[in-house]
Write an enzyme that holds these catalytic residues in place. Structure first.
Site, PDB file in Angstrom:
ATOM      1  N   ASN A  21      16.802 -29.117   4.320  1.00  0.00           N
ATOM      2  CA  ASN A  21      16.297 -29.221   2.941  1.00  0.00           C
ATOM      3  C   ASN A  21      15.040 -28.376   2.785  1.00  0.00           C
ATOM      4  O   ASN A  21      15.140 -27.155   3.044  1.00  0.00           O
ATOM      5  CB  ASN A  21      16.213 -30.654   2.396  1.00  0.00           C
ATOM      6  N   ASP A  22      13.928 -28.902   2.353  1.00  0.00           N
ATOM      7  CA  ASP A  22      12.781 -28.067   1.941  1.00  0.00           C
ATOM      8  C   ASP A  22      12.375 -26.945   2.905  1.00  0.00           C
ATOM      9  O   ASP A  22      12.302 -27.178   4.110  1.00  0.00           O
ATOM     10  CB  ASP A  22      11.521 -28.917   1.800  1.00  0.00           C
ATOM     11  N   GLN A  38      12.899 -28.217   6.674  1.00  0.00           N
ATOM     12  CA  GLN A  38      13.330 -29.573   6.986  1.00  0.00           C
ATOM     13  C   GLN A  38      14.714 -29.482   7.591  1.00  0.00           C
ATOM     14  O   GLN A  38      15.651 -28.972   6.951  1.00  0.00           O
ATOM     15  CB  GLN A  38      13.359 -30.415   5.705  1.00  0.00           C
ATOM     16  N   SER A  79       7.841 -32.598   5.183  1.00  0.00           N
ATOM     17  CA  SER A  79       7.390 -31.290   4.702  1.00  0.00           C
ATOM     18  C   SER A  79       5.891 -31.077   4.844  1.00  0.00           C
ATOM     19  O   SER A  79       5.106 -32.015   4.875  1.00  0.00           O
ATOM     20  CB  SER A  79       7.792 -31.116   3.234  1.00  0.00           C
ATOM     21  N   ASP A 153       3.622 -34.202   2.011  1.00  0.00           N
ATOM     22  CA  ASP A 153       3.841 -32.777   1.729  1.00  0.00           C
ATOM     23  C   ASP A 153       2.537 -31.981   1.557  1.00  0.00           C
ATOM     24  O   ASP A 153       2.337 -31.307   0.549  1.00  0.00           O
ATOM     25  CB  ASP A 153       4.742 -32.596   0.488  1.00  0.00           C
ATOM     26  N   GLU A 204       6.484 -34.439  -5.527  1.00  0.00           N
ATOM     27  CA  GLU A 204       6.628 -33.967  -4.157  1.00  0.00           C
ATOM     28  C   GLU A 204       6.194 -32.498  -4.057  1.00  0.00           C
ATOM     29  O   GLU A 204       6.114 -31.789  -5.057  1.00  0.00           O
ATOM     30  CB  GLU A 204       8.099 -34.082  -3.702  1.00  0.00           C
TER      31      GLU A 204
HETATM   32  C1  FRU Z   1      11.473 -33.160  -0.867  1.00  0.00           C
HETATM   33  C2  FRU Z   1      11.228 -34.192   0.214  1.00  0.00           C
HETATM   34  C3  FRU Z   1       9.769 -34.207   0.605  1.00  0.00           C
HETATM   35  C4  FRU Z   1       9.810 -34.770   1.999  1.00  0.00           C
HETATM   36  C5  FRU Z   1      11.086 -34.170   2.528  1.00  0.00           C
HETATM   37  C6  FRU Z   1      11.818 -35.050   3.491  1.00  0.00           C
HETATM   38  O1  FRU Z   1      12.780 -32.712  -0.937  1.00  0.00           O
HETATM   39  O2  FRU Z   1      11.656 -35.459  -0.227  1.00  0.00           O
HETATM   40  O3  FRU Z   1       8.936 -34.931  -0.277  1.00  0.00           O
HETATM   41  O4  FRU Z   1       8.696 -34.416   2.752  1.00  0.00           O
HETATM   42  O5  FRU Z   1      11.907 -33.892   1.425  1.00  0.00           O
HETATM   43  O6  FRU Z   1      12.894 -34.385   4.083  1.00  0.00           O
END
Ligand code: FRU
Length: 493
Positions: A21-22, A38, A79, A153, A204
């Site tokens: 993800n991120d 991520q 993140s 984050d 976020e």
């Molecule tokens: C955003 C999020 C962040 C967090 C991460 C967890 O997509 O929810 O806030 O750090 O993904 O994977």
């Protein structure tokens, strides 16, 4: 071979396998753009988070590196950001060999399981060998949790004017700013956002940075992702423009409505690169090309999710206020096949008379651009079709000042009821000529209007390649020029 995977992008970054993800910890150092992300290496759905790692010298060709950060006894690695500590304020390196420092959120599942709220806190790790090997700081966590569930984050930058580090942190429904002389001890400065911006969900991935407008004025931009509550449902990224004095951010957005960075459904949690050399001077952004509504069920098998194209952000002044633009970085041109495969010039479209270009688009990766005179146009539409009667459509509704995207008949849609829904964004059509750019890469379409004044990123999963393009207008339209160019496959190392 990744080339056999139907929906695998060819010029966007994807993990070799498993869940992403991120984007995290983007930093430039000694000729390399680092991209951490991520990552859950054991499954194609979200789970215990690590930081995956890749580097590139041109933002287009990425080399996969071993995982950067693994979960430890303090928790999973959520993140965060990375900086080069040039002055060695942390003492982790030396001035001759400044440390690369990652500032990230620990998410402790064991504390969460106890039913407590204080399971997210911030930690540090450093590398003295260009991000290849990492050491976690023994004094972690550096910013403990004050009893708030969503506390994460961290995006850190060096604030030159007062010679200190500033951290922007997402705290449930606002951003908190902290400052530090050495990245290890943090002092709360101020909070922003409680009564402004989009609050359809949790805040976020903030990012605060300075941007210089063409007229020379400098402004501060604050990016904030929100999930859910995006303009077309699910997750999306908003931004604020204003001033920052090392203590407080003052918003100067002229409307109370949120201003979105991208009006598509699939650009989330994006932030910018740290330490891009001043002589380059660009502010470079990358986002996660998915949406929490359906990210874990999109129809890819070996891996899940790609990043957006890296984009250059810029600031434009219009009648006393500022607007942010974002367009793909210029390095993209280097992966275009030399000559356009297809070119259209001075095509007059009559009211409601469709023009079909068979074979105008082919293959899984291409770029198309259009310059259209819309003086007499009510709507202008571009539709891509394939042999299976699937289509994807973009409509510029000039009268309504709106841009619509239709993927409702675009192949695989039934994996989530939230995927094939109406998608649109506001855009005021002021110019006589409008430039439309489309970047297609196997399963995503990124749309830019007028050099990035409007951005719209959407995933699309057709069951066969697009092979024809249909142009149509209500009222007359003149396509001054349109071209379609193939893109060279960029195979990640
Ligand atoms: C955003 C999020 C962040 C967090 C991460 C967890 O997509 O929810 O806030 O750090 O993904 O994977």
């Amino acid at each position: 071979c990744i080339c056999k995977e139907n929906y695998r992008p060819k010029y966007h970054f994807t993990p070799d396998s498993m869940w992403m993800n991120d984007p995290n910890g983007m930093v430039y150092y000694e000729g390399e753009y680092h991209l951490f992300y991520q990552y859950y290496p054991d499954s194609t759905v979200w789970g215990p988070m690590h930081w995956g790692h890749a580097v590139s010298t041109d933002l287009m060709h990425w080399e996969h590196l071993p995982i950067g950060l693994y979960p430890d006894s303090l928790g999973w690695i959520f993140s965060g950001s990375a900086v080069i500590d040039w002055k060695n304020t942390s003492g982790f390196g030396s001035k001759e060999n400044p440390p690369m420092i990652a500032i990230y959120t620990y998410h402790s599942q064991s504390i969460e399981k106890e039913g407590r709220n204080d399971f997210q806190y911030q930690g540090l790790a450093y590398s003295l060998d260009k991000g290849r090997n990492w050491t976690k700081y023994k004094g972690n966590p550096v910013l403990p949790n004050p009893g708030i569930r969503d506390f994460r984050d961290p995006k850190v930058m060096w604030y030159e004017e007062r010679q200190k580090w500033i951290m922007s942190l997402a705290v449930k429904d606002h951003v908190s700013f902290y400052s530090s002389p050495d990245l290890k001890s943090w002092k709360h400065e101020s909070d922003f956002g409680l009564n402004t911006g989009g609050h359809g969900g949790v805040w976020e991935c903030p990012d605060l940075f300075k941007l210089k407008a063409e007229n020379g004025t400098e402004k501060w931009v604050l990016l904030v992702s929100v999930n859910p509550g995006g303009p077309n449902g699910g997750s999306a990224t908003q931004y604020f423009i204003g001033e920052f004095d090392g203590h407080e951010f003052r918003n100067e957005n002229s409307t109370m409505d949120p201003i979105w960075l991208d009006y598509g459904k699939d650009n989330y949690a994006g932030v910018t690169w740290s330490d891009v050399p001043q002589k380059d001077g660009r502010r470079l952004f990358i986002g996660w090309m998915s949406n929490w509504q359906y990210a874990t069920v999109v129809p890819t098998k070996k891996w899940r999710s790609a990043t957006t194209l890296p984009r250059e952000l810029s600031l434009v002044e219009k009648g006393g206020h500022y607007e942010m633009f974002g367009k793909p970085v210029k390095e993209f041109d280097s992966i275009l096949v030399d000559k356009p495969t297809e070119k259209i010039e001075n095509l007059e479209l009559n009211d409601n008379v469709e023009e079909v270009f068979k074979g105008a688009v082919k293959g899984t990766v291409w770029y198309a651009s259009y310059m259209v005179d819309i003086t007499e146009t009510k709507t202008f539409s571009i539709q891509l079709n394939n042999s299976l009667n699937e289509n994807v459509g973009i409509k510029l509704d000039i009268e309504a000042n709106r841009i619509e995207f239709d993927r409702n008949n675009a192949g695989k849609i039934d994996f989530s009821p939230e995927f094939a829904v109406p998608i649109s964004g506001r855009y005021s059509f002021k110019q006589k000529n409008i430039k439309v750019e489309l970047f297609w890469d196997a399963s995503s379409l990124e749309l830019f209007i007028n050099e990035g004044q409007f951005q719209m990123t959407n995933l699309v999963f057709p069951k066969d390649n697009w092979n024809s393009m249909k142009l149509n207008s209500v009222g007359k339209a003149k396509v001054i020029e349109a071209s379609y160019v193939s893109v060279n496959q960029v195979v990640n190392k």
